[in-house]
Motif scaffolding. Structure first.
Motif, PDB file in Angstrom:
ATOM      1  N   ILE A   1       0.838  -1.204   0.000  1.00  0.00           N
ATOM      2  CA  ILE A   1       0.000   0.000   0.000  1.00  0.00           C
ATOM      3  C   ILE A   1       0.873   1.253   0.000  1.00  0.00           C
ATOM      4  CG2 ILE A   1      -1.645   1.333   1.379  1.00  0.00           C
ATOM      5  CD1 ILE A   1      -2.870  -1.295   2.287  1.00  0.00           C
ATOM      6  N   GLN A   2       1.931   1.234   0.803  1.00  0.00           N
ATOM      7  CA  GLN A   2       2.829   2.396   0.857  1.00  0.00           C
ATOM      8  C   GLN A   2       3.460   2.668  -0.502  1.00  0.00           C
ATOM      9  OE1 GLN A   2       5.594   1.502   3.998  1.00  0.00           O
ATOM     10  NE2 GLN A   2       4.078   1.770   5.638  1.00  0.00           N
ATOM     11  N   ALA A   3       3.826   1.610  -1.210  1.00  0.00           N
ATOM     12  CA  ALA A   3       4.422   1.794  -2.535  1.00  0.00           C
ATOM     13  C   ALA A   3       3.409   2.378  -3.509  1.00  0.00           C
ATOM     14  CB  ALA A   3       4.944   0.450  -3.060  1.00  0.00           C
ATOM     15  N   ALA A   4       2.185   1.861  -3.472  1.00  0.00           N
ATOM     16  CA  ALA A   4       1.169   2.306  -4.432  1.00  0.00           C
ATOM     17  C   ALA A   4       0.685   3.720  -4.151  1.00  0.00           C
ATOM     18  CB  ALA A   4      -0.013   1.336  -4.415  1.00  0.00           C
ATOM     19  N   LYS A   5       0.656   4.125  -2.878  1.00  0.00           N
ATOM     20  CA  LYS A   5       0.115   5.425  -2.505  1.00  0.00           C
ATOM     21  C   LYS A   5       1.185   6.497  -2.307  1.00  0.00           C
ATOM     22  CE  LYS A   5      -4.229   3.871  -0.459  1.00  0.00           C
ATOM     23  NZ  LYS A   5      -5.142   3.948   0.714  1.00  0.00           N
ATOM     24  N   ASN A   6       2.438   6.133  -2.484  1.00  0.00           N
ATOM     25  CA  ASN A   6       3.502   7.112  -2.295  1.00  0.00           C
ATOM     26  C   ASN A   6       3.355   8.245  -3.309  1.00  0.00           C
ATOM     27  OD1 ASN A   6       6.308   8.343  -2.631  1.00  0.00           O
ATOM     28  ND2 ASN A   6       6.648   6.935  -0.925  1.00  0.00           N
ATOM     29  N   GLN A   7       3.443   9.477  -2.830  1.00  0.00           N
ATOM     30  CA  GLN A   7       3.239  10.625  -3.713  1.00  0.00           C
ATOM     31  C   GLN A   7       4.338  10.753  -4.766  1.00  0.00           C
ATOM     32  OE1 GLN A   7       3.266  14.236  -1.452  1.00  0.00           O
ATOM     33  NE2 GLN A   7       5.285  13.865  -0.541  1.00  0.00           N
ATOM     34  N   MET A   8       5.452  10.033  -4.586  1.00  0.00           N
ATOM     35  CA  MET A   8       6.549  10.091  -5.556  1.00  0.00           C
ATOM     36  C   MET A   8       6.550   8.880  -6.484  1.00  0.00           C
ATOM     37  SD  MET A   8       7.857  12.926  -4.614  1.00  0.00           S
ATOM     38  CE  MET A   8       9.450  13.045  -5.428  1.00  0.00           C
ATOM     39  N   ILE A   9       5.470   8.096  -6.491  1.00  0.00           N
ATOM     40  CA  ILE A   9       5.472   6.859  -7.262  1.00  0.00           C
ATOM     41  C   ILE A   9       5.698   7.105  -8.757  1.00  0.00           C
ATOM     42  CG2 ILE A   9       2.942   6.885  -7.467  1.00  0.00           C
ATOM     43  CD1 ILE A   9       5.304   3.811  -7.359  1.00  0.00           C
ATOM     44  N   VAL A  10       5.122   8.176  -9.308  1.00  0.00           N
ATOM     45  CA  VAL A  10       5.282   8.439 -10.740  1.00  0.00           C
ATOM     46  C   VAL A  10       6.719   8.805 -11.068  1.00  0.00           C
ATOM     47  CG1 VAL A  10       4.626   9.949 -12.645  1.00  0.00           C
ATOM     48  CG2 VAL A  10       2.869   9.059 -11.105  1.00  0.00           C
ATOM     49  N   SER A  11       7.302   9.737 -10.328  1.00  0.00           N
ATOM     50  CA  SER A  11       8.677  10.150 -10.623  1.00  0.00           C
ATOM     51  C   SER A  11       9.648   8.997 -10.410  1.00  0.00           C
ATOM     52  CB  SER A  11       9.073  11.353  -9.760  1.00  0.00           C
ATOM     53  OG  SER A  11       9.039  11.037  -8.379  1.00  0.00           O
ATOM     54  N   ARG A  12       9.432   8.214  -9.355  1.00  0.00           N
ATOM     55  CA  ARG A  12      10.302   7.056  -9.128  1.00  0.00           C
ATOM     56  C   ARG A  12      10.188   6.051 -10.268  1.00  0.00           C
ATOM     57  NH1 ARG A  12       9.379   5.761  -2.637  1.00  0.00           N
ATOM     58  NH2 ARG A  12      10.292   7.721  -1.854  1.00  0.00           N
ATOM     59  N   SER A  13       8.974   5.845 -10.731  1.00  0.00           N
ATOM     60  CA  SER A  13       8.769   4.893 -11.822  1.00  0.00           C
ATOM     61  C   SER A  13       9.415   5.382 -13.105  1.00  0.00           C
ATOM     62  CB  SER A  13       7.275   4.651 -12.032  1.00  0.00           C
ATOM     63  OG  SER A  13       6.682   4.064 -10.893  1.00  0.00           O
ATOM     64  N   LEU A  14       9.268   6.661 -13.395  1.00  0.00           N
ATOM     65  CA  LEU A  14       9.864   7.207 -14.610  1.00  0.00           C
ATOM     66  C   LEU A  14      11.387   7.155 -14.561  1.00  0.00           C
ATOM     67  CD1 LEU A  14       7.567  10.310 -15.245  1.00  0.00           C
ATOM     68  CD2 LEU A  14       7.510   8.102 -16.375  1.00  0.00           C
ATOM     69  N   LEU A  15      11.951   7.449 -13.417  1.00  0.00           N
ATOM     70  CA  LEU A  15      13.404   7.406 -13.290  1.00  0.00           C
ATOM     71  C   LEU A  15      13.916   5.978 -13.352  1.00  0.00           C
ATOM     72  CD1 LEU A  15      13.858  10.184 -10.613  1.00  0.00           C
ATOM     73  CD2 LEU A  15      14.752  10.222 -12.958  1.00  0.00           C
ATOM     74  N   MET A  16      13.142   5.044 -12.830  1.00  0.00           N
ATOM     75  CA  MET A  16      13.561   3.645 -12.934  1.00  0.00           C
ATOM     76  C   MET A  16      13.529   3.160 -14.376  1.00  0.00           C
ATOM     77  SD  MET A  16      14.682   0.878 -11.942  1.00  0.00           S
ATOM     78  CE  MET A  16      14.800   0.958 -10.186  1.00  0.00           C
ATOM     79  N   THR A  17      12.490   3.521 -15.129  1.00  0.00           N
ATOM     80  CA  THR A  17      12.449   3.098 -16.529  1.00  0.00           C
ATOM     81  C   THR A  17      13.587   3.729 -17.321  1.00  0.00           C
ATOM     82  OG1 THR A  17      10.906   4.874 -17.087  1.00  0.00           O
ATOM     83  CG2 THR A  17       9.948   2.764 -16.513  1.00  0.00           C
ATOM     84  N   GLU A  18      13.937   4.965 -16.965  1.00  0.00           N
ATOM     85  CA  GLU A  18      15.074   5.612 -17.626  1.00  0.00           C
ATOM     86  C   GLU A  18      16.355   4.827 -17.357  1.00  0.00           C
ATOM     87  OE1 GLU A  18      17.619   9.761 -17.368  1.00  0.00           O
ATOM     88  OE2 GLU A  18      15.569   9.713 -16.606  1.00  0.00           O
TER      89      GLU A  18
END
Length: 540
Positions: free
Chosen positions: A402-419
């Motif tokens: 739940i913490q991972a899914a609701k983290n307010q930085m989830i989008v930026s973290r995901s984008l940086l990981m894909t990069e």
């Protein structure tokens, strides 16, 4: 699957340099005299799956479904028309991939010029097989034989028709029969949907299967389906179409802030979040023989499944959280060293709910996953009942998810990981090609870091693909002439790949372990699988 710790990145934007602009990967149309094409670059996330797949189809997905239906429901003409409709609706399935450089790879789609062209294209990617072949043989051939897919064939459909009628009662009569045959015997059939992973993910695959059966087993006659093919081809890819574009790459579905300060803060947050992923356990590996994937699978009957779901609800967790705990207990039972180090597992996260941009194309066939980790202790306290330990760790897994899914930085973290994943994939692909040509020169060893503090290990033991309740996706009532009864899924793996699947389907809980049997210590993996099933039997 790679068991290195996942990195969360977005695939639709390419970034070079700390202050460079983020550029969307848009679709472009080009028109020729008799044909035209639509194309767009692959994003970072897509590249991270495409580049490793070039040699042997690593991560090529499959979805097998077994079902009971009358023979005429799966006649080739009907299946072909449905397949053609869906390939028009989801153009990446019918696209090709053109690679100019490691970071310059494009989807290219040539819309059919007529319904007949659409049927010809669909037919070249459709195969009927004899029912005398065992389903396990069909899956084994896909996982371990010559690659089915290629840069020119990104999807493929295999149908195995039943040869012997089943002693089943007739289907419930309907006021308006969907077919001309008033009475019809039932047969067992199998289909296998094959697609490259850089096209999409599990959500797309299962939603597609539901839509496939909805058309195949629905009320429409073959004539009506052919009319639907003509209409969809015209509305989506005709001269008057206003949205003749390919589905967005992942990154293009988010509004990215132009603020350099914000982007700098996001990178710091990403780096700090990666340091918290601590895991010190892995299976012993061996690479003496070529990769050979096997997928032992267990299903629990409906009554046992209801009991498991009830127990999970009583303890305030989902089956998915309980699966993390079961893996943890299974490993802890056999772990005799490094018990002071945590055990880390990873799973995929559907990023569609976070989109802030409405795409022009309504297809759901695109890759939209990030990753998250669940970290649990390895030791089992002797002073506490094992059941209490299990349910406590299931609740911890739930909280971390739940913490991972609701983290307010989830989008930026995901984008940086894909990069990061995209950049790594480009480097490794170039090295692979140079090794094959015999021109690879190892880079100089890195300069030792000034910081001499011991590095915390960050190794994932296993990946879990937790698909949830698939009966929420498959609308069985929309295809009354078809009764689905079996579902198995997986992908072609790299050497030393391992992934555990868990889901409910047709009222049953299914658990499977797909792994390279030649890539790991045989006794260790078999002991883990035995412990896993024993834990579920005793604690669930």
């Amino acid at each position: 699957m790679d068991t290195s710790p996942p990195v969360l990145l977005d695939a639709s934007y390419s970034v070079s340099g700390s202050d460079s602009e983020v550029k969307p990967h848009r679709s472009y149309c080009s028109s020729l005299k008799d044909t035209w094409k639509v194309e767009r670059p692959l994003g970072n996330n897509e590249l991270s799956y495409f580049l490793p797949s070039r040699a042997d189809g690593v991560n090529d997905m499959y979805l097998h479904l077994g079902f009971v239906a009358p023979e005429h429901v799966v006649r080739r003409a009907r299946v072909l028309t449905v397949w053609a409709i869906l390939r028009i609706r989801h153009p990446l399935l019918a696209s090709k991939v053109v690679m100019q450089d490691y970071d310059d790879v494009r989807f290219v789609f040539n819309p059919p010029q007529s319904p007949e062209d659409a049927l010809v294209d669909a037919d070249s990617n459709l195969e009927y097989r004899s029912s005398t072949k065992d389903v396990l043989e069909l899956i084994d051939s896909y996982l371990n034989g010559a690659r089915t897919l290629s840069n020119d064939r990104l999807s493929y459909l295999v149908v195995s028709q039943g040869g012997t009628s089943l002693p089943s009662p007739p289907l419930t009569p309907r006021s308006t029969p969907p077919f001309d045959e008033p009475e019809y015997p039932l047969y067992n059939h199998d289909i296998m949907i094959c697609a490259a992973h850089f096209l999409g993910d599990g959500m797309a695959l299962h939603q597609f299967a539901n839509d496939f059966f909805g058309l195949l087993g629905g009320d429409k006659t073959i004539v009506e389906l052919e009319a639907q093919l003509r209409e969809e081809l015209s509305s989506r890819w005709g001269a008057d179409s206003t949205n003749a574009v390919l589905p967005n790459a992942l990154e293009d579905n988010f509004t990215v802030s132009p603020s350099r300060l914000r982007r700098a803060a996001e990178k710091v947050d990403f780096q700090l979040s990666q340091r918290r992923f601590v895991g010190g356990h892995s299976f012993r590996r061996q690479t003496k023989q070529p990769r050979h994937t096997i997928v032992p699978t267990v299903s629990y009957d409906t009554e046992r499944t209801k009991s498991i779901l009830k127990r999970c609800k009583t303890h305030g967790v989902s089956v998915s959280a309980a699966m993390f705990a079961a893996c943890n207990i299974a490993w802890a039972k056999m772990c005799s060293e490094k018990q002071d180090l945590s055990m880390m597992m990873y799973s995929a996260l559907n990023l569609r709910p976070y989109f802030t941009v409405k795409p022009a194309n309504d297809s759901y066939w695109f890759l939209a996953i990030g990753y998250f980790n669940v970290i649990l202790p390895t030791f089992i306290p002797r002073s506490i009942d094992l059941s209490s330990v299990f349910w406590h760790r299931a609740r911890v897994a739930k909280e971390q998810s739940i913490q991972a899914a609701k983290n307010q930085m989830i989008v930026s973290r995901s984008l940086l990981m894909t990069e990061e994943r995209g950049k790594r994939a480009c480097i490794w692909a170039k090295e692979d090609d140079e090794r094959e040509r015999g021109t690879f020169v190892p880079p100089p060893p890195p300069v030792p870091a000034v910081d001499t503090a011991p590095r915390t290990p960050s190794t994932a033991l296993i990946g879990l693909s937790l698909l949830g309740n698939l009966d929420g996706i498959y609308k069985h009532g929309t295809f009354p002439t078809i009764k689905l009864h079996t579902l198995t899924t997986g992908s072609r793996q790299r050497s030393g790949g391992m992934l555990l699947f868990g889901y409910t389907f047709a009222g049953k809980l299914w658990v499977s372990l797909g792994y390279d049997k030649n890539g790991f210590d045989k006794v260790m993996v078999e002991q883990f699988w035995e412990n896993m099933l024993q834990t579920m039997d005793e604690l669930l």
